[in-house]
Scaffold this active site. Structure first.
Site, PDB file in Angstrom:
ATOM      1  N   LYS A  24       0.813  -1.227   0.000  1.00 28.94           N
ATOM      2  CA  LYS A  24       0.000   0.000   0.000  1.00 28.94           C
ATOM      3  C   LYS A  24       0.844   1.273   0.000  1.00 28.94           C
ATOM      4  O   LYS A  24       0.450   2.275  -0.584  1.00 28.94           O
ATOM      5  CB  LYS A  24      -0.956   0.002   1.195  1.00 28.94           C
ATOM      6  CG  LYS A  24      -2.097  -0.997   1.047  1.00 28.94           C
ATOM      7  CD  LYS A  24      -3.070  -0.907   2.196  1.00 28.94           C
ATOM      8  CE  LYS A  24      -4.114  -2.011   2.093  1.00 28.94           C
ATOM      9  NZ  LYS A  24      -5.076  -1.984   3.183  1.00 28.94           N
TER      10      LYS A  24
ATOM     11  N   ASP B  96     -10.128   2.412   2.472  1.00 32.25           N
ATOM     12  CA  ASP B  96     -10.242   1.636   3.720  1.00 32.25           C
ATOM     13  C   ASP B  96     -11.064   2.375   4.776  1.00 32.25           C
ATOM     14  O   ASP B  96     -11.904   1.779   5.462  1.00 32.25           O
ATOM     15  CB  ASP B  96      -8.848   1.338   4.297  1.00 32.25           C
ATOM     16  CG  ASP B  96      -8.168   0.168   3.608  1.00 32.25           C
ATOM     17  OD1 ASP B  96      -8.877  -0.656   2.990  1.00 32.25           O
ATOM     18  OD2 ASP B  96      -6.933   0.063   3.692  1.00 32.25           O
TER      19      ASP B  96
ATOM     20  N   GLY C  89     -13.859  -7.635  10.661  1.00 32.09           N
ATOM     21  CA  GLY C  89     -13.645  -6.683   9.579  1.00 32.09           C
ATOM     22  C   GLY C  89     -14.201  -7.104   8.229  1.00 32.09           C
ATOM     23  O   GLY C  89     -13.874  -6.478   7.221  1.00 32.09           O
TER      24      GLY C  89
HETATM   25  P1  NDP Z   1       0.982  -3.023   9.207  1.00 30.27           P
HETATM   26  O1  NDP Z   1       2.035  -4.064   9.136  1.00 30.27           O
HETATM   27  O2  NDP Z   1       1.122  -1.771   8.402  1.00 30.27           O
HETATM   28  O3  NDP Z   1       0.845  -2.509  10.750  1.00 30.27           O
HETATM   29  C1  NDP Z   1       0.947  -3.382  11.778  1.00 30.27           C
HETATM   30  C2  NDP Z   1       0.492  -2.730  13.101  1.00 30.27           C
HETATM   31  O4  NDP Z   1       0.241  -3.783  14.031  1.00 30.27           O
HETATM   32  C3  NDP Z   1       1.520  -1.819  13.743  1.00 30.27           C
HETATM   33  O5  NDP Z   1       0.861  -0.807  14.445  1.00 30.27           O
HETATM   34  C4  NDP Z   1       2.252  -2.799  14.706  1.00 30.27           C
HETATM   35  O6  NDP Z   1       2.852  -2.150  15.807  1.00 30.27           O
HETATM   36  C5  NDP Z   1       1.074  -3.616  15.174  1.00 30.27           C
HETATM   37  N1  NDP Z   1       1.418  -4.959  15.655  1.00 30.27           N
HETATM   38  C6  NDP Z   1       1.894  -5.997  14.936  1.00 30.27           C
HETATM   39  N2  NDP Z   1       2.014  -7.090  15.721  1.00 30.27           N
HETATM   40  C7  NDP Z   1       1.613  -6.723  16.958  1.00 30.27           C
HETATM   41  C8  NDP Z   1       1.511  -7.411  18.202  1.00 30.27           C
HETATM   42  N3  NDP Z   1       1.857  -8.704  18.322  1.00 30.27           N
HETATM   43  N4  NDP Z   1       1.045  -6.732  19.285  1.00 30.27           N
HETATM   44  C9  NDP Z   1       0.697  -5.437  19.170  1.00 30.27           C
HETATM   45  N5  NDP Z   1       0.782  -4.725  18.029  1.00 30.27           N
HETATM   46  C10 NDP Z   1       1.237  -5.370  16.935  1.00 30.27           C
HETATM   47  O7  NDP Z   1      -0.380  -3.774   8.906  1.00 30.27           O
HETATM   48  P2  NDP Z   1      -1.732  -3.124   8.345  1.00 30.27           P
HETATM   49  O8  NDP Z   1      -1.958  -1.873   9.092  1.00 30.27           O
HETATM   50  O9  NDP Z   1      -1.714  -3.081   6.862  1.00 30.27           O
HETATM   51  O10 NDP Z   1      -2.847  -4.230   8.727  1.00 30.27           O
HETATM   52  C11 NDP Z   1      -3.287  -4.411  10.080  1.00 30.27           C
HETATM   53  C12 NDP Z   1      -4.470  -5.363  10.121  1.00 30.27           C
HETATM   54  O11 NDP Z   1      -5.626  -4.794   9.528  1.00 30.27           O
HETATM   55  C13 NDP Z   1      -4.242  -6.694   9.403  1.00 30.27           C
HETATM   56  O12 NDP Z   1      -4.783  -7.720  10.226  1.00 30.27           O
HETATM   57  C14 NDP Z   1      -5.040  -6.565   8.132  1.00 30.27           C
HETATM   58  O13 NDP Z   1      -5.473  -7.818   7.653  1.00 30.27           O
HETATM   59  C15 NDP Z   1      -6.205  -5.718   8.622  1.00 30.27           C
HETATM   60  N6  NDP Z   1      -6.880  -4.967   7.540  1.00 30.27           N
HETATM   61  C16 NDP Z   1      -8.202  -5.232   7.275  1.00 30.27           C
HETATM   62  C17 NDP Z   1      -8.888  -4.529   6.300  1.00 30.27           C
HETATM   63  C18 NDP Z   1     -10.332  -4.833   6.040  1.00 30.27           C
HETATM   64  O14 NDP Z   1     -10.854  -4.387   5.020  1.00 30.27           O
HETATM   65  N7  NDP Z   1     -11.020  -5.532   6.917  1.00 30.27           N
HETATM   66  C19 NDP Z   1      -8.234  -3.475   5.498  1.00 30.27           C
HETATM   67  C20 NDP Z   1      -6.853  -3.251   5.874  1.00 30.27           C
HETATM   68  C21 NDP Z   1      -6.210  -3.996   6.845  1.00 30.27           C
HETATM   69  P3  NDP Z   1       4.350  -1.561  15.719  1.00 30.27           P
HETATM   70  O15 NDP Z   1       4.209  -0.209  15.082  1.00 30.27           O
HETATM   71  O16 NDP Z   1       4.781  -1.482  17.132  1.00 30.27           O
HETATM   72  O17 NDP Z   1       5.141  -2.527  14.886  1.00 30.27           O
END
Ligand code: NDP
Length: 265
Positions: free
Chosen positions: A66, A101, A233
């Site tokens: 993205k 989104d 979601g």
């Molecule tokens: P990114 O990789 O960009 O972001 C990941 C985020 O999750 C960061 O804030 C990270 O924190 C945090 N994170 C990862 N692992 C952990 C953990 N174990 N504990 C706490 N925080 C954690 O991912 P996206 O933002 O692209 O996607 C996030 C979710 O949203 C996914 O599950 C995706 O499938 C879902 N999604 C669903 C959509 C829908 O239409 N339903 C649309 C878009 C996304 P840190 O900054 O500390 O690394």
């Protein structure tokens, strides 16, 4: 000639987007095809160029491309520029980048789940690509407050800083409850993990929303244990697809039957 569309991601086999757009096309009588394309991790721009050369008219973009799609676009919608991420591309001589989104999340919350956000206290967990895309559309609903909590606090602070005093940021240990809506936009659910959240964020009237779909998550289980109502979601997924479809084809599909049929499978 049938117009071609696609979703690019890595991995991509799990994507429900081809099913969703095929249903929209049937419903609205559009002559179009929609396929899933596995782009190499170091070859997103090349895959998109090949698709355009083969007559592609538009595409959705999912994890992990993205932000690359944001950089690839020649022009950006205002909401994509603010989000710093693009999930929808339109090929029409040049490349237009959009982000649907946030509109998808707000449509699911307010229209499908009948949960108006005006005057509500919202906790957004996560500061990655998905969180970035939803902050502005959430603020447009005029909530009483929006707090972003993230594992890496500096990322939450950076994101909140884009929106001035309307948004505050903290780490998981700095959350001051309770909230009317708690939205999990972290990737923790993908790994079957639960961010270390204080249970006091939930009350019996809180809606706990996990952007993850397709299975129950530790976050939703945790929220239920502390009395909250829950939603996954899937509705957001279908609504963001509808917003993209509408931009491409100029006709808005009815999302309710598509959500219902996906839930039944
Ligand atoms: P990114 O990789 O960009 O972001 C990941 C985020 O999750 C960061 O804030 C990270 O924190 C945090 N994170 C990862 N692992 C952990 C953990 N174990 N504990 C706490 N925080 C954690 O991912 P996206 O933002 O692209 O996607 C996030 C979710 O949203 C996914 O599950 C995706 O499938 C879902 N999604 C669903 C959509 C829908 O239409 N339903 C649309 C878009 C996304 P840190 O900054 O500390 O690394």
């Amino acid at each position: 000639m049938t117009d071609r569309y696609a979703v690019f991601g890595h991995p991509i086999a799990h994507s429900k987007s081809p099913q969703i757009h095929a249903a929209f096309a049937r419903q609205t009588g559009q002559d179009m095809s929609y396929e899933a394309i596995l782009a190499p991790l170091d070859g997103f721009a090349g895959s998109v160029a090949d698709f355009i050369a083969a007559g592609g008219r538009g595409a959705n973009v999912t994890v992990p491309f993205k932000e690359e799609a944001f950089r690839l676009a020649d022009r950006l919608s205002a909401r994509a520029r603010r989000a710093g991420a693009v999930n929808t591309l339109t090929f029409d001589g040049d490349i237009l980048g959009d982000n649907t989104d946030g509109a998808g999340l707000v449509a699911d919350l307010t229209r499908n789940l009948h949960f108006p956000l005006v005057g509500k206290r919202i906790l957004l967990i996560g500061a990655g690509g998905a969180a970035r895309g939803v902050v502005e559309p959430l603020l447009e609903q005029q909530p009483a407050g929006l707090v972003i909590a993230n594992r890496t606090v500096s990322r939450a602070q950076e994101l909140a800083g884009l929106f001035g005093r309307d948004v505050s940021a903290c780490g998981f240990d700095g959350i001051e409850p309770p909230f009317d809506v708690v939205i999990n936009a972290t990737a923790a659910s993908l790994a079957g993990e639960l961010p270390p959240l204080p249970p006091e964020i939930f009350t019996a009237t809180t809606l706990a929303y996990d952007m993850m779909y397709g299975r129950d998550t530790p976050f939703l289980g945790f929220a239920r244990t502390y009395g909250a109502c829950t939603a996954d979601g899937l509705g957001m997924l279908v609504e963001q697809a509808a917003e993209a479809f509408c931009g491409w084809r100029g006709v808005r599909p009815d999302t309710a039957p598509v959500i219902a049929s996906l839930r039944a499978t």
